[in-house]
Design a protein around this motif. Sequence first.
Motif, PDB file in Angstrom:
ATOM      1  N   LYS A   2     -11.853 -89.907   3.118  1.00 43.23           N
ATOM      2  CA  LYS A   2     -12.797 -88.784   3.200  1.00 43.23           C
ATOM      3  C   LYS A   2     -12.614 -87.932   1.949  1.00 43.23           C
ATOM      4  O   LYS A   2     -11.541 -87.361   1.715  1.00 43.23           O
ATOM      5  CB  LYS A   2     -12.545 -87.959   4.455  1.00 43.23           C
ATOM      6  CG  LYS A   2     -12.866 -88.673   5.762  1.00 43.23           C
ATOM      7  CD  LYS A   2     -12.772 -87.733   6.954  1.00 43.23           C
ATOM      8  CE  LYS A   2     -13.887 -86.699   6.924  1.00 43.23           C
ATOM      9  NZ  LYS A   2     -13.862 -85.828   8.130  1.00 43.23           N
ATOM     10  N   THR A  34     -16.445 -91.851   2.827  1.00 43.99           N
ATOM     11  CA  THR A  34     -17.153 -90.679   3.330  1.00 43.99           C
ATOM     12  C   THR A  34     -17.107 -89.583   2.269  1.00 43.99           C
ATOM     13  O   THR A  34     -16.029 -89.154   1.850  1.00 43.99           O
ATOM     14  CB  THR A  34     -16.505 -90.168   4.625  1.00 43.99           C
ATOM     15  OG1 THR A  34     -16.550 -91.217   5.602  1.00 43.99           O
ATOM     16  CG2 THR A  34     -17.233 -88.940   5.145  1.00 43.99           C
ATOM     17  N   ASP A  36     -18.553 -85.784   1.054  1.00 42.13           N
ATOM     18  CA  ASP A  36     -19.242 -84.511   1.268  1.00 42.13           C
ATOM     19  C   ASP A  36     -19.230 -83.726  -0.040  1.00 42.13           C
ATOM     20  O   ASP A  36     -18.225 -83.724  -0.757  1.00 42.13           O
ATOM     21  CB  ASP A  36     -18.558 -83.685   2.354  1.00 42.13           C
ATOM     22  CG  ASP A  36     -18.805 -84.244   3.751  1.00 42.13           C
ATOM     23  OD1 ASP A  36     -19.745 -85.040   3.924  1.00 42.13           O
ATOM     24  OD2 ASP A  36     -18.036 -83.885   4.671  1.00 42.13           O
ATOM     25  N   GLN A  86     -11.226 -73.189   5.775  1.00 46.47           N
ATOM     26  CA  GLN A  86     -11.342 -73.660   7.162  1.00 46.47           C
ATOM     27  C   GLN A  86     -11.390 -75.185   7.269  1.00 46.47           C
ATOM     28  O   GLN A  86     -10.947 -75.747   8.276  1.00 46.47           O
ATOM     29  CB  GLN A  86     -12.601 -73.070   7.802  1.00 46.47           C
ATOM     30  CG  GLN A  86     -12.520 -71.578   8.084  1.00 46.47           C
ATOM     31  CD  GLN A  86     -13.830 -71.020   8.628  1.00 46.47           C
ATOM     32  OE1 GLN A  86     -14.902 -71.601   8.409  1.00 46.47           O
ATOM     33  NE2 GLN A  86     -13.762 -69.899   9.336  1.00 46.47           N
ATOM     34  N   HIS A  87     -11.919 -75.865   6.230  1.00 45.28           N
ATOM     35  CA  HIS A  87     -12.231 -77.290   6.379  1.00 45.28           C
ATOM     36  C   HIS A  87     -11.532 -78.212   5.375  1.00 45.28           C
ATOM     37  O   HIS A  87     -11.661 -79.429   5.497  1.00 45.28           O
ATOM     38  CB  HIS A  87     -13.742 -77.504   6.275  1.00 45.28           C
ATOM     39  CG  HIS A  87     -14.511 -76.893   7.401  1.00 45.28           C
ATOM     40  ND1 HIS A  87     -14.612 -77.472   8.643  1.00 45.28           N
ATOM     41  CD2 HIS A  87     -15.190 -75.712   7.475  1.00 45.28           C
ATOM     42  CE1 HIS A  87     -15.333 -76.706   9.441  1.00 45.28           C
ATOM     43  NE2 HIS A  87     -15.702 -75.639   8.758  1.00 45.28           N
ATOM     44  N   GLY A  89      -8.624 -79.196   5.114  1.00 46.22           N
ATOM     45  CA  GLY A  89      -7.705 -80.114   5.784  1.00 46.22           C
ATOM     46  C   GLY A  89      -8.382 -81.306   6.435  1.00 46.22           C
ATOM     47  O   GLY A  89      -7.711 -82.235   6.888  1.00 46.22           O
ATOM     48  N   ASP A  90      -9.713 -81.308   6.491  1.00 49.97           N
ATOM     49  CA  ASP A  90     -10.454 -82.436   7.067  1.00 49.97           C
ATOM     50  C   ASP A  90     -10.541 -83.617   6.102  1.00 49.97           C
ATOM     51  O   ASP A  90     -11.031 -84.683   6.498  1.00 49.97           O
ATOM     52  CB  ASP A  90     -11.880 -82.013   7.443  1.00 49.97           C
ATOM     53  CG  ASP A  90     -11.920 -80.904   8.482  1.00 49.97           C
ATOM     54  OD1 ASP A  90     -10.911 -80.736   9.190  1.00 49.97           O
ATOM     55  OD2 ASP A  90     -12.953 -80.204   8.566  1.00 49.97           O
ATOM     56  N   TYR A  91     -10.101 -83.424   4.863  1.00 51.24           N
ATOM     57  CA  TYR A  91     -10.328 -84.424   3.813  1.00 51.24           C
ATOM     58  C   TYR A  91      -9.017 -85.005   3.298  1.00 51.24           C
ATOM     59  O   TYR A  91      -7.963 -84.361   3.348  1.00 51.24           O
ATOM     60  CB  TYR A  91     -11.128 -83.799   2.665  1.00 51.24           C
ATOM     61  CG  TYR A  91     -12.502 -83.333   3.114  1.00 51.24           C
ATOM     62  CD1 TYR A  91     -13.578 -84.206   3.128  1.00 51.24           C
ATOM     63  CD2 TYR A  91     -12.681 -82.033   3.577  1.00 51.24           C
ATOM     64  CE1 TYR A  91     -14.821 -83.791   3.582  1.00 51.24           C
ATOM     65  CE2 TYR A  91     -13.923 -81.617   4.040  1.00 51.24           C
ATOM     66  CZ  TYR A  91     -14.991 -82.499   4.041  1.00 51.24           C
ATOM     67  OH  TYR A  91     -16.216 -82.101   4.492  1.00 51.24           O
ATOM     68  N   ASP A  92      -9.108 -86.228   2.787  1.00 51.21           N
ATOM     69  CA  ASP A  92      -7.950 -86.903   2.193  1.00 51.21           C
ATOM     70  C   ASP A  92      -7.740 -86.499   0.743  1.00 51.21           C
ATOM     71  O   ASP A  92      -6.613 -86.527   0.246  1.00 51.21           O
ATOM     72  CB  ASP A  92      -8.136 -88.423   2.255  1.00 51.21           C
ATOM     73  CG  ASP A  92      -8.284 -88.930   3.678  1.00 51.21           C
ATOM     74  OD1 ASP A  92      -7.419 -88.601   4.509  1.00 51.21           O
ATOM     75  OD2 ASP A  92      -9.269 -89.642   3.953  1.00 51.21           O
ATOM     76  N   TYR A 114      -2.782 -76.237   2.086  1.00 48.18           N
ATOM     77  CA  TYR A 114      -2.783 -77.279   3.109  1.00 48.18           C
ATOM     78  C   TYR A 114      -2.228 -78.616   2.605  1.00 48.18           C
ATOM     79  O   TYR A 114      -2.306 -79.626   3.313  1.00 48.18           O
ATOM     80  CB  TYR A 114      -4.198 -77.472   3.660  1.00 48.18           C
ATOM     81  CG  TYR A 114      -4.664 -76.307   4.497  1.00 48.18           C
ATOM     82  CD1 TYR A 114      -4.209 -76.136   5.808  1.00 48.18           C
ATOM     83  CD2 TYR A 114      -5.540 -75.360   3.983  1.00 48.18           C
ATOM     84  CE1 TYR A 114      -4.622 -75.065   6.573  1.00 48.18           C
ATOM     85  CE2 TYR A 114      -5.958 -74.268   4.735  1.00 48.18           C
ATOM     86  CZ  TYR A 114      -5.496 -74.131   6.034  1.00 48.18           C
ATOM     87  OH  TYR A 114      -5.895 -73.049   6.791  1.00 48.18           O
TER      88      TYR A 114
END
Length: 390
Positions: A2, A34, A36, A86-87, A89-92, A114
């Motif tokens: 990601k 993926t 973004d 906020q986000h 940490g959703d990614y590699d 993070y």
Amino acid sequence: MKLLIVIPALGAVYGGTSKCVVELAQALGNLGITVDLVATNANGSEVIEAPVKTWLAKTNYRLQFFPYKGIGDYKFSFSLSKWLFQHIGDYDLVQTNAIFSVPNLAAYWACQWYNIPYVIIPHGMLDPWALSYKALKKRIYYTLLEKPALQNASALQMLASTEAEQIKPLNLKTPITIAPNGIHRQDFEKLPNPEPFYQQFPATRNKTLIIFLGRIDPKKGLDLLATAFGKIHSKFSDTHLIIAGPDNIGFLPTAKDYFANAGCLDAVTFTGMLTGSLKYAALAAASIYVAPSYSEGFSMSVLEGMASGLPCVITTGCNFPEAAAANVAHVVDIDAEAIANALTQCLQFPQQAKEMGTRARQLIFEQYTWDSIAKKLIQVYTAIIHNQPI
């Protein structure tokens, strides 16, 4: 994998950087990862007409815009900064584009907080000419904010080997990987009829057209081009110069003065920014491509000129020594006389120029497509994620 891609702005007025970021996002997404992409909705003095703070589905990637406040040269976006913290940490892995940019600071700091690896693509903004422009402001910003971020990055992704060489005096210890910009081969396999371009700009019809594609900006070398074109136009009266690009900073009157002082303004057409089929029609109409830049990361428009099969005259500031080594372009010193001499050679020996353009097209198709670049980058990014050397 990601991947999050961060860029301060994606507006069309920002030229090649916006275009290459979008096309690389798509190319990486095409290969199954993926992707973004987040940016402010800045577009020069205007904003991009698109929803903000919501995902927009694109071809194999997602895009989200955030509102911003512009103060001088800087863009501030509280909502983007908040979203990053906020986000992230959703990614590699996170890839940031450009430097000396406030929106990217939040990305650096969130990654560090993070423990998310990040890669910085400076897009030529660390080369000596770029650092000397508005030098005092940049020196302060670099020392306090940018240098720590660069030193903590997992890698610096440079667009050219010469760009990597130019940053050595900065003594950064960050690993470096080189990944150039690219083109989509299908966009250039068959150029359209040039007639729509002639209809919109009738002064260009029945002329030997030399095309410049780029922003109207001091670093693009239009002062050098004016002197060079003034010299060749006096010898080749059927030549006509196309200056195709946006004026984001009010530099157009100065640029026109360059050509007026060189005595050739009547043989120059300023088209504004060309996009889509009209840009390809302009490339089809042109006989020679020229890039007289003082400084570039790795010019998208140079790739487009070569992919169009045009004989190209570019300066060493364009960071493409491979073109000289392969004998597919005239790569000259950053000097008006050198530019004029190369243009003269193209005009005096059109068959040789055409053959050079054909070789250039083949080189771009073989080595500078987004598909091949994305495949190599995925290997680099995978190594970074797994703490392996790149």
